[in-house]
Design an enzyme around this catalytic site. Structure first.
Site, PDB file in Angstrom:
ATOM      1  N   SER A 137     -21.513  18.247  18.721  1.00 36.05           N
ATOM      2  CA  SER A 137     -19.815  17.228  18.449  1.00 36.05           C
ATOM      3  C   SER A 137     -18.885  18.150  19.030  1.00 36.05           C
ATOM      4  O   SER A 137     -18.881  18.541  19.217  1.00 36.05           O
ATOM      5  CB  SER A 137     -19.712  17.193  17.414  1.00 36.05           C
ATOM      6  N   TYR A 150     -20.513  20.808   9.196  1.00 32.69           N
ATOM      7  CA  TYR A 150     -20.705  20.007  10.419  1.00 32.69           C
ATOM      8  C   TYR A 150     -20.364  20.330  11.007  1.00 32.69           C
ATOM      9  O   TYR A 150     -20.884  20.773  12.009  1.00 32.69           O
ATOM     10  CB  TYR A 150     -20.068  18.829   9.643  1.00 32.69           C
TER      11      TYR A 150
HETATM   12  N1  LIG Z   1     -19.507   9.060  14.924  1.00 24.75           N
HETATM   13  C1  LIG Z   1     -19.613   9.792  16.120  1.00 24.75           C
HETATM   14  O1  LIG Z   1     -18.007   9.556  15.602  1.00 24.75           O
HETATM   15  C2  LIG Z   1     -20.112  11.061  16.010  1.00 24.75           C
HETATM   16  C3  LIG Z   1     -18.814  12.256  17.175  1.00 24.75           C
HETATM   17  C4  LIG Z   1     -19.543  13.293  17.266  1.00 24.75           C
HETATM   18  C5  LIG Z   1     -20.864  13.614  17.374  1.00 24.75           C
HETATM   19  N2  LIG Z   1     -21.758  12.494  16.578  1.00 24.75           N
HETATM   20  C6  LIG Z   1     -23.267  13.112  16.127  1.00 24.75           C
HETATM   21  O2  LIG Z   1     -24.212  11.768  17.040  1.00 24.75           O
HETATM   22  C7  LIG Z   1     -25.515  11.728  16.070  1.00 24.75           C
HETATM   23  C8  LIG Z   1     -25.626  10.742  15.486  1.00 24.75           C
HETATM   24  O3  LIG Z   1     -24.931   9.849  14.962  1.00 24.75           O
HETATM   25  P1  LIG Z   1     -23.951   8.544  14.308  1.00 24.75           P
HETATM   26  O4  LIG Z   1     -23.127   9.369  14.791  1.00 24.75           O
HETATM   27  O5  LIG Z   1     -25.623   7.929  15.302  1.00 24.75           O
HETATM   28  O6  LIG Z   1     -24.600   8.435  13.210  1.00 24.75           O
HETATM   29  P2  LIG Z   1     -25.674   7.376  12.795  1.00 24.75           P
HETATM   30  O7  LIG Z   1     -25.376   7.664  10.665  1.00 24.75           O
HETATM   31  O8  LIG Z   1     -25.114   5.692  12.915  1.00 24.75           O
HETATM   32  O9  LIG Z   1     -26.724   7.380  12.835  1.00 24.75           O
HETATM   33  C9  LIG Z   1     -27.679   9.268  12.741  1.00 24.75           C
HETATM   34  C10 LIG Z   1     -29.076   8.546  11.553  1.00 24.75           C
HETATM   35  O10 LIG Z   1     -29.963   9.836  11.366  1.00 24.75           O
HETATM   36  C11 LIG Z   1     -30.558   9.311  10.564  1.00 24.75           C
HETATM   37  N3  LIG Z   1     -30.854  10.940  10.125  1.00 24.75           N
HETATM   38  C12 LIG Z   1     -30.450  11.765   8.888  1.00 24.75           C
HETATM   39  N4  LIG Z   1     -30.648  11.825   8.586  1.00 24.75           N
HETATM   40  C13 LIG Z   1     -31.671  12.359   9.384  1.00 24.75           C
HETATM   41  C14 LIG Z   1     -33.044  13.644   8.596  1.00 24.75           C
HETATM   42  N5  LIG Z   1     -33.107  14.219   8.183  1.00 24.75           N
HETATM   43  N6  LIG Z   1     -34.169  13.348   9.510  1.00 24.75           N
HETATM   44  C15 LIG Z   1     -33.889  12.281  10.228  1.00 24.75           C
HETATM   45  N7  LIG Z   1     -33.166  11.030  10.585  1.00 24.75           N
HETATM   46  C16 LIG Z   1     -32.005  11.531   9.734  1.00 24.75           C
HETATM   47  C17 LIG Z   1     -29.697   8.936   9.702  1.00 24.75           C
HETATM   48  O11 LIG Z   1     -30.638   7.318   8.773  1.00 24.75           O
HETATM   49  C18 LIG Z   1     -29.383   7.433  10.640  1.00 24.75           C
HETATM   50  O12 LIG Z   1     -30.597   6.229  10.999  1.00 24.75           O
HETATM   51  C19 LIG Z   1     -25.624  13.395  14.756  1.00 24.75           C
HETATM   52  O13 LIG Z   1     -25.793  13.988  15.180  1.00 24.75           O
HETATM   53  C20 LIG Z   1     -23.370  12.964  14.602  1.00 24.75           C
HETATM   54  O14 LIG Z   1     -23.373  13.871  14.071  1.00 24.75           O
HETATM   55  C21 LIG Z   1     -21.679  11.701  16.191  1.00 24.75           C
END
Ligand SMILES: NC(=O)c1ccc[n+]([C@@H]2O[C@H](COP(=O)([O-])OP(=O)(O)OC[C@H]3O[C@@H](n4cnc5c(N)ncnc54)[C@H](O)[C@@H]3O)[C@@H](O)[C@H]2O)c1
Length: 261
Positions: A137, A150
């Protein structure tokens, strides 16, 4: 990018970035194991060819081993692992983050990708090489984009891919991270809903020069690139995909076509 004959595992595939990427891999011809803690992963694969769903905890070693074995047993091997599952841990400060929260965020966000590398790596080596991608991230680059646990977990992921890339030397396995900026997903849903309900939608993503938030498909395309032969010389890197957010110090920004001051 074509992935016919390739097998990919995507964690966090029940929502957001993981769902978009799992579907994009399948649409590009890969066999895909879509993995998630949530039942929503069933919807990710429903009615789609070449995809199976598995319920697993990406931070649990036995579950990661079981998921890798499922991919190998079902599809005959493994070429790509996208360790994407993550949790935000909420908006706590450094003085009010309980130790239990630190432990859980680091377990899922940092130890999870480490377990993926540990257990998927040897199977990818057996195929003569492939790619591991981890979602870090912009929060891992510097402070200001997430809670302390985080942010530290994502900084750890950036270092993890550097170390892993070195440890796969000579094997043909490349390891890279993606650092998304603000992306509209389940993780950020509350902020988007709040902004829309309060007429503040134009504030979303306004700190980057593209003046908008990103969509999960914009991260999926970078994940596919990093997994593909088009990225054959990209290794041990953290690819920032944030609309330009992290390319500047916080300054009063010059508007296009207007004088600086
Ligand atoms: N959305 C943003 O702005 C953003 C920015 C930077 C990084 N990220 C990263 O992107 C990645 C995906 O997140 P997203 O934004 O798509 O969010 P999201 O919440 O839409 O998706 C995350 C998914 O991970 C699953 N999950 C959580 N804990 C888990 C576990 N222990 N085992 C298996 N699955 C698990 C959840 O059930 C969910 O389906 C994450 O690593 C997040 O930190 C997101």
């Amino acid at each position: 990018m074509q992935f016919a004959g390739k097998v990919a595992i995507v964690t966090g595939a029940g929502s957001g970035i993981g769902r978009a990427t799992a579907r994009a891999f399948a649409e590009a011809g890969a066999k895909v194991v879509a993995a998630d803690l949530s039942e929503a992963v069933n919807e990710t694969v429903a009615g789609r060819e070449g995809m199976i769903a598995v319920h697993m905890d990406a931070g649990d070693e036995a579950d990661v081993e079981r998921t890798v074995a499922l991919a190998v047993d079902t599809f005959g091997g493994l070429d790509i692992f996208y360790a994407n599952a993550g949790i935000s841990g909420g908006a706590t400060g450094i003085f009010d983050t309980p130790t239990e929260l630190w432990t859980e965020v680091l377990r899922v966000n940092l130890i999870g990708p480490a377990l993926a590398i540990k257990h998927a790596g040897p199977k990818i080596v057996e195929r003569g090489g492939g790619a591991i991608i981890c979602t870090a991230s912009v929060a891992g680059l510097r402070s200001g984009a997430g809670g302390p646990a985080y942010s530290a977990s994502k900084a750890g992921v950036i270092n993890l891919v550097q170390t892993a890339a070195q440890q796969f030397a000579g094997s043909g396995v490349r390891v890279n991270a993606i650092c998304p900026g603000l992306i509209e997903t389940g993780m950020t849903e509350r902020a988007f809903t709040y902004a829309r309900e309060n007429g503040k939608e134009d504030k979303l993503g306004r700190l980057n020069p593209l003046r908008r938030a990103g969509q999960p498909e914009e991260i999926a395309r970078v994940a596919l690139f990093l997994a593909s032969d088009a990225a054959s010389y990209v290794n041990g890197q953290a690819w920032v995909v944030d609309g330009g957010l992290s390319s500047s110090h916080p300054v009063t920004r010059q508007e296009f076509g207007k004088p600086a001051f």
